[in-house]
Write a protein that holds these residues in place. Structure first.
Motif, PDB file in Angstrom:
ATOM      1  N   ASP A 182       0.812  -1.216   0.000  1.00 26.62           N
ATOM      2  CA  ASP A 182       0.000   0.000   0.000  1.00 26.62           C
ATOM      3  C   ASP A 182       0.849   1.272   0.000  1.00 26.62           C
ATOM      4  O   ASP A 182       0.390   2.317  -0.445  1.00 26.62           O
ATOM      5  CB  ASP A 182      -0.933   0.029   1.221  1.00 26.62           C
ATOM      6  CG  ASP A 182      -2.059  -0.983   1.089  1.00 26.62           C
ATOM      7  OD1 ASP A 182      -2.406  -1.337  -0.059  1.00 26.62           O
ATOM      8  OD2 ASP A 182      -2.579  -1.421   2.129  1.00 26.62           O
ATOM      9  N   ASN A 183       2.075   1.179   0.501  1.00 22.18           N
ATOM     10  CA  ASN A 183       2.921   2.372   0.559  1.00 22.18           C
ATOM     11  C   ASN A 183       3.756   2.557  -0.714  1.00 22.18           C
ATOM     12  O   ASN A 183       4.706   3.333  -0.719  1.00 22.18           O
ATOM     13  CB  ASN A 183       3.823   2.331   1.794  1.00 22.18           C
ATOM     14  CG  ASN A 183       4.833   1.195   1.740  1.00 22.18           C
ATOM     15  OD1 ASN A 183       4.765   0.327   0.880  1.00 22.18           O
ATOM     16  ND2 ASN A 183       5.768   1.205   2.686  1.00 22.18           N
TER      17      ASN A 183
ATOM     18  N   GLN B 118       4.974   4.111  -4.047  1.00 19.74           N
ATOM     19  CA  GLN B 118       4.965   5.509  -4.467  1.00 19.74           C
ATOM     20  C   GLN B 118       3.782   5.753  -5.405  1.00 19.74           C
ATOM     21  O   GLN B 118       3.584   5.027  -6.380  1.00 19.74           O
ATOM     22  CB  GLN B 118       6.283   5.847  -5.157  1.00 19.74           C
ATOM     23  CG  GLN B 118       6.489   7.308  -5.406  1.00 19.74           C
ATOM     24  CD  GLN B 118       7.867   7.578  -5.951  1.00 19.74           C
ATOM     25  OE1 GLN B 118       8.257   7.015  -6.969  1.00 19.74           O
ATOM     26  NE2 GLN B 118       8.609   8.428  -5.260  1.00 19.74           N
ATOM     27  N   SER B 119       2.984   6.761  -5.125  1.00 16.20           N
ATOM     28  CA  SER B 119       1.744   7.005  -5.874  1.00 16.20           C
ATOM     29  C   SER B 119       1.988   7.283  -7.350  1.00 16.20           C
ATOM     30  O   SER B 119       1.132   7.017  -8.185  1.00 16.20           O
ATOM     31  CB  SER B 119       0.956   8.152  -5.249  1.00 16.20           C
ATOM     32  OG  SER B 119       1.684   9.358  -5.351  1.00 16.20           O
TER      33      SER B 119
END
Length: 180
Positions: free
Chosen positions: A3-4, A6-7
Protein backbone atom coordinates in the motif's frame (compact mmCIF):
# COMPACT_ATOMS: atom_id res chain seq x y z
CA UNK A 1 2.78 -4.12 -4.39
CA UNK A 2 2.42 -2.80 -0.86
CA UNK A 3 0.00 0.00 0.00
CA UNK A 4 2.92 2.37 0.56
CA UNK A 5 4.06 2.09 -3.08
CA UNK A 6 4.97 5.51 -4.47
CA UNK A 7 1.74 7.01 -5.87
CA UNK A 8 3.47 8.07 -9.12
CA UNK A 9 4.78 4.54 -9.83
CA UNK A 10 3.74 3.62 -13.41
CA UNK A 11 3.11 0.05 -14.54
CA UNK A 12 1.35 -2.27 -16.96
CA UNK A 13 -1.56 -4.06 -15.29
CA UNK A 14 -2.82 -7.50 -16.25
CA UNK A 15 -6.32 -8.52 -15.20
CA UNK A 16 -8.03 -11.88 -15.63
CA UNK A 17 -9.86 -10.84 -18.81
CA UNK A 18 -6.55 -9.89 -20.46
CA UNK A 19 -5.25 -13.47 -20.44
CA UNK A 20 -6.49 -16.30 -22.63
CA UNK A 21 -5.66 -20.00 -22.65
CA UNK A 22 -4.64 -19.87 -26.31
CA UNK A 23 -2.53 -16.69 -26.37
CA UNK A 24 -1.61 -15.90 -22.77
CA UNK A 25 -1.39 -12.18 -22.01
CA UNK A 26 -3.11 -10.39 -24.86
CA UNK A 27 -3.22 -6.85 -23.50
CA UNK A 28 -2.29 -4.70 -20.55
CA UNK A 29 -3.48 -1.38 -19.19
CA UNK A 30 -1.03 1.33 -18.16
CA UNK A 31 -1.64 2.86 -14.73
CA UNK A 32 -0.17 5.20 -12.20
CA UNK A 33 -0.32 3.47 -8.81
CA UNK A 34 -2.60 6.08 -7.26
CA UNK A 35 -5.19 5.50 -10.04
CA UNK A 36 -4.81 1.74 -10.33
CA UNK A 37 -7.38 -0.90 -9.38
CA UNK A 38 -7.05 -2.13 -5.80
CA UNK A 39 -6.49 -5.67 -7.19
CA UNK A 40 -3.28 -4.56 -8.98
CA UNK A 41 -0.84 -5.99 -6.44
CA UNK A 42 0.87 -9.21 -7.62
CA UNK A 43 4.42 -9.31 -8.97
CA UNK A 44 5.79 -12.27 -10.95
CA UNK A 45 9.36 -13.17 -11.83
CA UNK A 46 10.75 -14.60 -15.06
CA UNK A 47 10.00 -18.34 -15.07
CA UNK A 48 6.87 -18.10 -12.93
CA UNK A 49 3.47 -19.27 -14.11
CA UNK A 50 0.36 -17.20 -13.46
CA UNK A 51 -2.99 -18.94 -13.11
CA UNK A 52 -6.37 -17.36 -12.52
CA UNK A 53 -8.02 -18.27 -9.24
CA UNK A 54 -11.31 -16.63 -10.25
CA UNK A 55 -13.52 -17.46 -13.22
CA UNK A 56 -11.36 -20.57 -13.47
CA UNK A 57 -13.30 -21.84 -16.49
CA UNK A 58 -11.46 -19.17 -18.57
CA UNK A 59 -8.16 -21.03 -18.02
CA UNK A 60 -6.28 -17.73 -17.84
CA UNK A 61 -2.74 -19.08 -17.58
CA UNK A 62 0.59 -17.74 -18.84
CA UNK A 63 4.34 -18.22 -18.49
CA UNK A 64 6.30 -15.16 -17.42
CA UNK A 65 9.09 -14.24 -19.81
CA UNK A 66 11.49 -11.31 -19.64
CA UNK A 67 9.10 -8.93 -21.41
CA UNK A 68 6.28 -9.74 -18.94
CA UNK A 69 8.29 -9.61 -15.70
CA UNK A 70 7.73 -5.89 -15.11
CA UNK A 71 3.94 -6.19 -15.20
CA UNK A 72 1.69 -6.03 -12.16
CA UNK A 73 -0.94 -8.75 -11.94
CA UNK A 74 -4.40 -8.88 -10.43
CA UNK A 75 -4.80 -10.52 -7.03
CA UNK A 76 -7.11 -12.86 -8.95
CA UNK A 77 -3.97 -14.65 -10.13
CA UNK A 78 -1.87 -17.12 -8.18
CA UNK A 79 1.83 -16.82 -8.95
CA UNK A 80 3.39 -20.29 -9.14
CA UNK A 81 7.14 -20.42 -8.60
CA UNK A 82 9.07 -23.43 -9.94
CA UNK A 83 10.73 -24.87 -6.82
CA UNK A 84 12.02 -28.40 -7.47
CA UNK A 85 10.43 -28.49 -10.92
CA UNK A 86 11.52 -27.21 -14.33
CA UNK A 87 9.78 -23.89 -15.05
CA UNK A 88 8.55 -24.88 -18.52
CA UNK A 89 7.29 -28.23 -17.26
CA UNK A 90 5.35 -26.45 -14.51
CA UNK A 91 3.75 -24.18 -17.11
CA UNK A 92 2.73 -27.06 -19.37
CA UNK A 93 1.39 -29.24 -16.54
CA UNK A 94 -0.66 -26.30 -15.21
CA UNK A 95 -2.17 -25.84 -18.70
CA UNK A 96 -3.05 -29.52 -19.00
CA UNK A 97 -6.69 -30.58 -18.92
CA UNK A 98 -5.88 -32.86 -15.98
CA UNK A 99 -4.87 -29.87 -13.88
CA UNK A 100 -7.42 -27.35 -15.14
CA UNK A 101 -10.20 -29.91 -14.55
CA UNK A 102 -9.00 -30.25 -10.93
CA UNK A 103 -9.08 -26.46 -10.58
CA UNK A 104 -12.63 -26.28 -11.95
CA UNK A 105 -13.77 -29.18 -9.74
CA UNK A 106 -12.33 -27.54 -6.61
CA UNK A 107 -13.63 -24.05 -7.40
CA UNK A 108 -16.48 -22.72 -5.31
CA UNK A 109 -19.37 -20.59 -6.51
CA UNK A 110 -21.67 -20.76 -9.51
CA UNK A 111 -21.66 -17.39 -11.28
CA UNK A 112 -18.12 -16.42 -10.23
CA UNK A 113 -16.27 -19.67 -9.45
CA UNK A 114 -13.00 -19.28 -7.57
CA UNK A 115 -10.35 -21.36 -5.84
CA UNK A 116 -8.19 -20.04 -3.02
CA UNK A 117 -4.40 -20.22 -3.29
CA UNK A 118 -4.13 -22.85 -0.54
CA UNK A 119 -6.54 -25.20 -2.31
CA UNK A 120 -4.76 -24.53 -5.61
CA UNK A 121 -1.43 -25.40 -4.01
CA UNK A 122 -2.84 -28.68 -2.71
CA UNK A 123 -3.85 -29.95 -6.15
CA UNK A 124 -2.06 -33.01 -7.46
CA UNK A 125 0.53 -32.84 -10.24
CA UNK A 126 2.99 -35.46 -11.41
CA UNK A 127 6.62 -34.43 -11.07
CA UNK A 128 8.88 -36.91 -12.88
CA UNK A 129 12.69 -36.72 -12.70
CA UNK A 130 14.22 -33.60 -14.30
CA UNK A 131 15.46 -35.50 -17.36
CA UNK A 132 11.92 -36.72 -18.08
CA UNK A 133 10.48 -33.24 -17.47
CA UNK A 134 12.87 -31.83 -20.08
CA UNK A 135 11.95 -34.59 -22.54
CA UNK A 136 8.23 -33.86 -22.08
CA UNK A 137 8.78 -30.10 -22.50
CA UNK A 138 10.81 -30.67 -25.68
CA UNK A 139 8.10 -32.95 -27.12
CA UNK A 140 5.31 -30.49 -26.32
CA UNK A 141 7.19 -27.52 -27.73
CA UNK A 142 8.31 -29.41 -30.86
CA UNK A 143 4.79 -30.60 -31.66
CA UNK A 144 3.31 -27.19 -30.78
CA UNK A 145 5.67 -25.54 -33.26
CA UNK A 146 4.53 -27.93 -35.99
CA UNK A 147 0.87 -27.29 -35.18
CA UNK A 148 1.36 -23.50 -35.07
CA UNK A 149 3.16 -23.60 -38.43
CA UNK A 150 0.29 -25.62 -39.94
CA UNK A 151 -2.25 -23.15 -38.53
CA UNK A 152 -0.29 -20.23 -39.97
CA UNK A 153 -0.07 -21.90 -43.38
CA UNK A 154 -3.81 -22.60 -43.37
CA UNK A 155 -4.59 -19.00 -42.43
CA UNK A 156 -2.44 -17.80 -45.34
CA UNK A 157 -4.23 -20.17 -47.70
CA UNK A 158 -7.63 -19.01 -46.42
CA UNK A 159 -6.67 -15.36 -47.01
CA UNK A 160 -5.53 -16.19 -50.57
CA UNK A 161 -8.79 -18.03 -51.24
CA UNK A 162 -10.78 -15.05 -49.94
CA UNK A 163 -8.82 -12.76 -52.27
CA UNK A 164 -9.43 -15.14 -55.19
CA UNK A 165 -13.15 -15.28 -54.34
CA UNK A 166 -13.35 -11.48 -54.23
CA UNK A 167 -11.58 -11.17 -57.60
CA UNK A 168 -13.81 -13.86 -59.09
CA UNK A 169 -16.97 -12.10 -57.89
CA UNK A 170 -15.69 -8.74 -59.13
CA UNK A 171 -14.81 -10.18 -62.54
CA UNK A 172 -18.19 -11.93 -62.85
CA UNK A 173 -20.13 -8.79 -61.86
CA UNK A 174 -18.17 -6.49 -64.18
CA UNK A 175 -18.45 -8.90 -67.10
CA UNK A 176 -14.72 -9.67 -67.33
CA UNK A 177 -15.56 -13.36 -67.31
CA UNK A 178 -18.44 -15.06 -69.04
CA UNK A 179 -20.84 -16.78 -66.66
CA UNK A 180 -22.88 -19.61 -68.19
Amino acid sequence: LPDNTQSSFMFHYVDIGSVSYEKGIEKTEFYEFKNSPSRARRIADVGDTIVSTVRTYLKAIDFITENKSNYVYSTGFAILKPFGIHENYLFHIIRSNTFTDQVSFNSKGMSYPAINSTDLGNLFIIIPPLKEQLYIVNQIESESTKINNAISLNRTQIERLKEYKSILIDNAVTGKIKVI
